[in-house]
Motif scaffolding. Structure first.
Motif, PDB file in Angstrom:
ATOM      1  N   CYS A  46      56.654-113.635 -31.504  1.00 40.07           N
ATOM      2  CA  CYS A  46      56.325-112.261 -31.100  1.00 40.07           C
ATOM      3  C   CYS A  46      56.580-112.049 -29.617  1.00 40.07           C
ATOM      4  O   CYS A  46      57.119-111.013 -29.205  1.00 40.07           O
ATOM      5  N   MET A  47      56.204-113.032 -28.801  1.00 37.21           N
ATOM      6  CA  MET A  47      56.429-112.923 -27.361  1.00 37.21           C
ATOM      7  C   MET A  47      57.912-112.980 -27.026  1.00 37.21           C
ATOM      8  O   MET A  47      58.415-112.184 -26.224  1.00 37.21           O
ATOM      9  N   VAL A  48      58.612-113.924 -27.648  1.00 35.66           N
ATOM     10  CA  VAL A  48      60.033-114.121 -27.347  1.00 35.66           C
ATOM     11  C   VAL A  48      60.851-112.890 -27.716  1.00 35.66           C
ATOM     12  O   VAL A  48      61.730-112.452 -26.961  1.00 35.66           O
ATOM     13  N   THR A  49      60.578-112.309 -28.884  1.00 38.63           N
ATOM     14  CA  THR A  49      61.381-111.172 -29.345  1.00 38.63           C
ATOM     15  C   THR A  49      61.095-109.882 -28.574  1.00 38.63           C
ATOM     16  O   THR A  49      61.773-108.872 -28.785  1.00 38.63           O
ATOM     17  N   MET A  50      60.089-109.906 -27.694  1.00 38.34           N
ATOM     18  CA  MET A  50      59.844-108.764 -26.817  1.00 38.34           C
ATOM     19  C   MET A  50      60.614-108.875 -25.507  1.00 38.34           C
ATOM     20  O   MET A  50      60.561-107.980 -24.665  1.00 38.34           O
ATOM     21  N   HIS A  51      61.337-109.980 -25.342  1.00 37.78           N
ATOM     22  CA  HIS A  51      62.140-110.190 -24.133  1.00 37.78           C
ATOM     23  C   HIS A  51      63.252-109.139 -24.060  1.00 37.78           C
ATOM     24  O   HIS A  51      63.838-108.781 -25.090  1.00 37.78           O
ATOM     25  N   PRO A  52      63.550-108.625 -22.873  1.00 34.72           N
ATOM     26  CA  PRO A  52      64.576-107.567 -22.737  1.00 34.72           C
ATOM     27  C   PRO A  52      65.936-107.926 -23.323  1.00 34.72           C
ATOM     28  O   PRO A  52      66.676-107.040 -23.769  1.00 34.72           O
ATOM     29  N   THR A  53      66.289-109.209 -23.332  1.00 38.08           N
ATOM     30  CA  THR A  53      67.599-109.597 -23.867  1.00 38.08           C
ATOM     31  C   THR A  53      67.627-109.602 -25.397  1.00 38.08           C
ATOM     32  O   THR A  53      68.699-109.706 -25.989  1.00 38.08           O
ATOM     33  N   LEU A  54      66.464-109.513 -26.019  1.00 36.94           N
ATOM     34  CA  LEU A  54      66.387-109.522 -27.480  1.00 36.94           C
ATOM     35  C   LEU A  54      65.831-108.186 -27.974  1.00 36.94           C
ATOM     36  O   LEU A  54      64.771-108.122 -28.589  1.00 36.94           O
ATOM     37  N   HIS A  55      66.548-107.132 -27.691  1.00 35.76           N
ATOM     38  CA  HIS A  55      66.065-105.799 -28.045  1.00 35.76           C
ATOM     39  C   HIS A  55      66.715-105.252 -29.309  1.00 35.76           C
ATOM     40  O   HIS A  55      66.504-104.103 -29.676  1.00 35.76           O
ATOM     41  N   MET A  56      67.519-106.087 -29.997  1.00 29.60           N
ATOM     42  CA  MET A  56      68.199-105.635 -31.217  1.00 29.60           C
ATOM     43  C   MET A  56      67.202-105.428 -32.354  1.00 29.60           C
ATOM     44  O   MET A  56      66.131-106.043 -32.374  1.00 29.60           O
ATOM     45  N   PRO A  57      67.538-104.568 -33.331  1.00 26.28           N
ATOM     46  CA  PRO A  57      66.658-104.348 -34.495  1.00 26.28           C
ATOM     47  C   PRO A  57      66.294-105.628 -35.233  1.00 26.28           C
ATOM     48  O   PRO A  57      65.185-105.753 -35.753  1.00 26.28           O
ATOM     49  N   MET A  58      67.233-106.590 -35.279  1.00 20.59           N
ATOM     50  CA  MET A  58      66.956-107.848 -35.978  1.00 20.59           C
ATOM     51  C   MET A  58      65.696-108.515 -35.422  1.00 20.59           C
ATOM     52  O   MET A  58      64.873-109.050 -36.175  1.00 20.59           O
ATOM     53  N   TYR A  59      65.521-108.471 -34.119  1.00 22.32           N
ATOM     54  CA  TYR A  59      64.370-109.113 -33.488  1.00 22.32           C
ATOM     55  C   TYR A  59      63.108-108.268 -33.624  1.00 22.32           C
ATOM     56  O   TYR A  59      61.993-108.810 -33.618  1.00 22.32           O
ATOM     57  N   PHE A  60      63.268-106.972 -33.751  1.00 27.88           N
ATOM     58  CA  PHE A  60      62.122-106.118 -34.056  1.00 27.88           C
ATOM     59  C   PHE A  60      61.550-106.480 -35.426  1.00 27.88           C
ATOM     60  O   PHE A  60      60.336-106.664 -35.585  1.00 27.88           O
ATOM     61  N   PHE A  61      62.428-106.617 -36.418  1.00 25.96           N
ATOM     62  CA  PHE A  61      61.981-106.995 -37.760  1.00 25.96           C
ATOM     63  C   PHE A  61      61.409-108.413 -37.776  1.00 25.96           C
ATOM     64  O   PHE A  61      60.442-108.693 -38.490  1.00 25.96           O
ATOM     65  N   LEU A  62      61.993-109.308 -36.989  1.00 36.29           N
ATOM     66  CA  LEU A  62      61.494-110.680 -36.912  1.00 36.29           C
ATOM     67  C   LEU A  62      60.082-110.708 -36.325  1.00 36.29           C
ATOM     68  O   LEU A  62      59.225-111.476 -36.780  1.00 36.29           O
ATOM     69  N   ARG A  63      59.828-109.835 -35.347  1.00 36.17           N
ATOM     70  CA  ARG A  63      58.496-109.741 -34.750  1.00 36.17           C
ATOM     71  C   ARG A  63      57.472-109.252 -35.778  1.00 36.17           C
ATOM     72  O   ARG A  63      56.359-109.784 -35.865  1.00 36.17           O
ATOM     73  N   VAL A  64      57.875-108.269 -36.564  1.00 40.10           N
ATOM     74  CA  VAL A  64      56.980-107.766 -37.622  1.00 40.10           C
ATOM     75  C   VAL A  64      56.740-108.854 -38.672  1.00 40.10           C
ATOM     76  O   VAL A  64      55.614-109.029 -39.150  1.00 40.10           O
ATOM     77  N   LEU A  65      57.784-109.595 -39.023  1.00 44.43           N
ATOM     78  CA  LEU A  65      57.657-110.682 -39.999  1.00 44.43           C
ATOM     79  C   LEU A  65      56.661-111.729 -39.508  1.00 44.43           C
ATOM     80  O   LEU A  65      55.823-112.215 -40.282  1.00 44.43           O
ATOM     81  N   SER A  66      56.723-112.054 -38.226  1.00 45.34           N
ATOM     82  CA  SER A  66      55.780-113.027 -37.657  1.00 45.34           C
ATOM     83  C   SER A  66      54.358-112.493 -37.701  1.00 45.34           C
ATOM     84  O   SER A  66      53.412-113.241 -37.987  1.00 45.34           O
ATOM     85  N   PHE A  67      54.190-111.211 -37.424  1.00 43.64           N
ATOM     86  CA  PHE A  67      52.856-110.599 -37.497  1.00 43.64           C
ATOM     87  C   PHE A  67      52.315-110.667 -38.928  1.00 43.64           C
ATOM     88  O   PHE A  67      51.133-110.974 -39.147  1.00 43.64           O
ATOM     89  N   LEU A  68      53.158-110.396 -39.907  1.00 42.82           N
ATOM     90  CA  LEU A  68      52.734-110.466 -41.307  1.00 42.82           C
ATOM     91  C   LEU A  68      52.378-111.896 -41.710  1.00 42.82           C
ATOM     92  O   LEU A  68      51.435-112.129 -42.482  1.00 42.82           O
ATOM     93  N   ASP A  69      53.136-112.869 -41.188  1.00 43.63           N
ATOM     94  CA  ASP A  69      52.832-114.277 -41.479  1.00 43.63           C
ATOM     95  C   ASP A  69      51.468-114.669 -40.922  1.00 43.63           C
ATOM     96  O   ASP A  69      50.683-115.363 -41.588  1.00 43.63           O
ATOM     97  N   ILE A  70      51.179-114.242 -39.691  1.00 39.93           N
ATOM     98  CA  ILE A  70      49.871-114.519 -39.098  1.00 39.93           C
ATOM     99  C   ILE A  70      48.773-113.886 -39.943  1.00 39.93           C
ATOM    100  O   ILE A  70      47.734-114.507 -40.213  1.00 39.93           O
ATOM    101  N   SER A  71      49.003-112.655 -40.376  1.00 39.68           N
ATOM    102  CA  SER A  71      48.001-111.933 -41.165  1.00 39.68           C
ATOM    103  C   SER A  71      47.760-112.605 -42.515  1.00 39.68           C
ATOM    104  O   SER A  71      46.611-112.767 -42.946  1.00 39.68           O
ATOM    105  N   THR A  72      48.842-113.003 -43.187  1.00 43.88           N
ATOM    106  CA  THR A  72      48.714-113.654 -44.493  1.00 43.88           C
ATOM    107  C   THR A  72      47.893-114.938 -44.389  1.00 43.88           C
ATOM    108  O   THR A  72      46.967-115.173 -45.170  1.00 43.88           O
ATOM    109  N   ALA A  73      48.253-115.766 -43.411  1.00 43.24           N
ATOM    110  CA  ALA A  73      47.513-117.022 -43.224  1.00 43.24           C
ATOM    111  C   ALA A  73      46.060-116.756 -42.848  1.00 43.24           C
ATOM    112  O   ALA A  73      45.144-117.439 -43.330  1.00 43.24           O
ATOM    113  N   SER A  74      45.820-115.743 -42.030  1.00 46.61           N
ATOM    114  CA  SER A  74      44.465-115.459 -41.551  1.00 46.61           C
ATOM    115  C   SER A  74      43.566-114.872 -42.632  1.00 46.61           C
ATOM    116  O   SER A  74      42.340-114.996 -42.558  1.00 46.61           O
ATOM    117  N   VAL A  75      44.149-114.232 -43.631  1.00 52.02           N
ATOM    118  CA  VAL A  75      43.359-113.705 -44.747  1.00 52.02           C
ATOM    119  C   VAL A  75      42.853-114.839 -45.634  1.00 52.02           C
ATOM    120  O   VAL A  75      41.761-114.748 -46.207  1.00 52.02           O
TER     121      VAL A  75
END
Length: 310
Positions: A46-75
């Motif tokens: 999540c931190m890495v994909t917020m870097h200015p050099t990684l502003h492509m949509p692919m990294y936006f979706f990857l950031r969301v995927l990581s958030f969902l993974d954290i949520s799934t494990a935390s549930v």
């Protein structure tokens, strides 16, 4: 309350993952380690994909995927860790409803998000000159909203339908969280209609995004084969291989868990696949995407170096 001669359940009790205390303690430390790796790995992504050099949509979706993974494990994982150290492994009826809703919502949303990520790769490879115009901020947010809405519909329907069934027991279930297959087995009513609906819904939820993913990659492969340079072909395909690996893991685990609601003698095997899905796969995703993506690796090394200096 009674359903015939049965008393409806007001709480559920999870079974122990092992009857031996020393094994329970070993499992606690192992699961705790895996959960820690899940949190650290996905937070780094999540931190890495917020870097200015990684502003492509692919990294936006990857950031969301990581958030969902954290949520799934935390549930799932914190309650499982508590159960490994406690004799009281019960969960209330409302707690079970909430946990089931969250698990199904996150799983379905993640699967639809993977289809959105496949579409993003299709546009990037097959329409590179129009990529920025097609995959703008509005398109990315729309695909994310569509994934979340699809996940919510699936979760509401499955949770509401399951808990209209009278669940009469036994109170103890051979599982470590509230999921559809073990709960179906507690019903004191004929569940054949629900099981057919569940299988149909599972096929629909898995097959629809999977067909979109296959179609996207058929177009991608066709475009890659037209590239004359072998190095360029390899570089283009490497940007898609991580996504394909994750799709395979999710498709396999979802199919094995939900296409056979009545477990029979394979219940322990299904519990094992659920354990892999909720604990191991969320840990693997950051590794898959970071180790197979040069840009992510470069930024990750810089971020870790900065964090270590602090």
């Amino acid at each position: 309350q009674d359903a015939g001669n049965h008393t409806l359940l007001s709480e559920f009790v999870f079974s122990a993952l092992s009857s031996r205390p020393e094994v329970q303690h070993l499992l606690f430390f192992t699961v705790c380690l895996v959960y820690s790796m899940t949190l650290i790995g996905n937070l780094l992504i999540c931190m890495v994909t917020m870097h200015p050099t990684l502003h492509m949509p692919m990294y936006f979706f990857l950031r969301v995927l990581s958030f969902l993974d954290i949520s799934t494990a935390s549930v799932v994982v914190p309650k499982m860790l508590a159960n490994l150290l406690s004799e009281d492994r019960s969960i209330s009826y409302l707690g079970c409803v909430t946990q089931l809703y969250c698990v199904v919502f996150l799983a379905a949303t993640e699967w639809f998000l993977l289809a959105a990520m496949a579409y993003d790769r299709y546009v990037a490879v097959c329409h590179p000159l129009r990529y920025a115009a097609i995959m703008d901020t509005r398109a990315c947010l729309s695909l994310l909203l569509l994934s979340c809405c699809s996940g919510k519909v699936v979760s509401v329907v499955q949770t509401a339908w399951l808990f209209t069934l009278p669940l009469c027991g036994p109170r103890r279930i051979n599982y470590f969280f509230c999921d559809i297959p073990p709960l179906v087995m507690l019903s004191c009513r004929d569940t054949s209609l629900y099981e057919r609906q569940l299988i149909s819904a599972t096929v629909l939820v898995i097959l629809t995004p999977f067909c979109l993913i296959l179609l996207s990659y058929a177009c991608i492969v066709s475009s890659i084969l037209k590239i004359s340079s072998a190095e360029s072909r390899h570089k283009t395909f490497s940007t898609c291989s991580s996504h394909l690996t994750v799709v395979t893991l999710y498709c396999a685990s979802g199919t094995l868990i939900y296409l056979q609601p009545r477990f029979g003698n394979s219940q322990d095997a299904k519990k094992f696949f659920a354990l892999i899905y909720t604990t191991v796969i969320p840990t693997l995703n950051p590794l898959i995407y970071s180790l197979r993506n040069k840009e992510v690796k470069e930024v990750l090394v810089r971020v870790v170096a900065v964090l270590m200096k602090k």
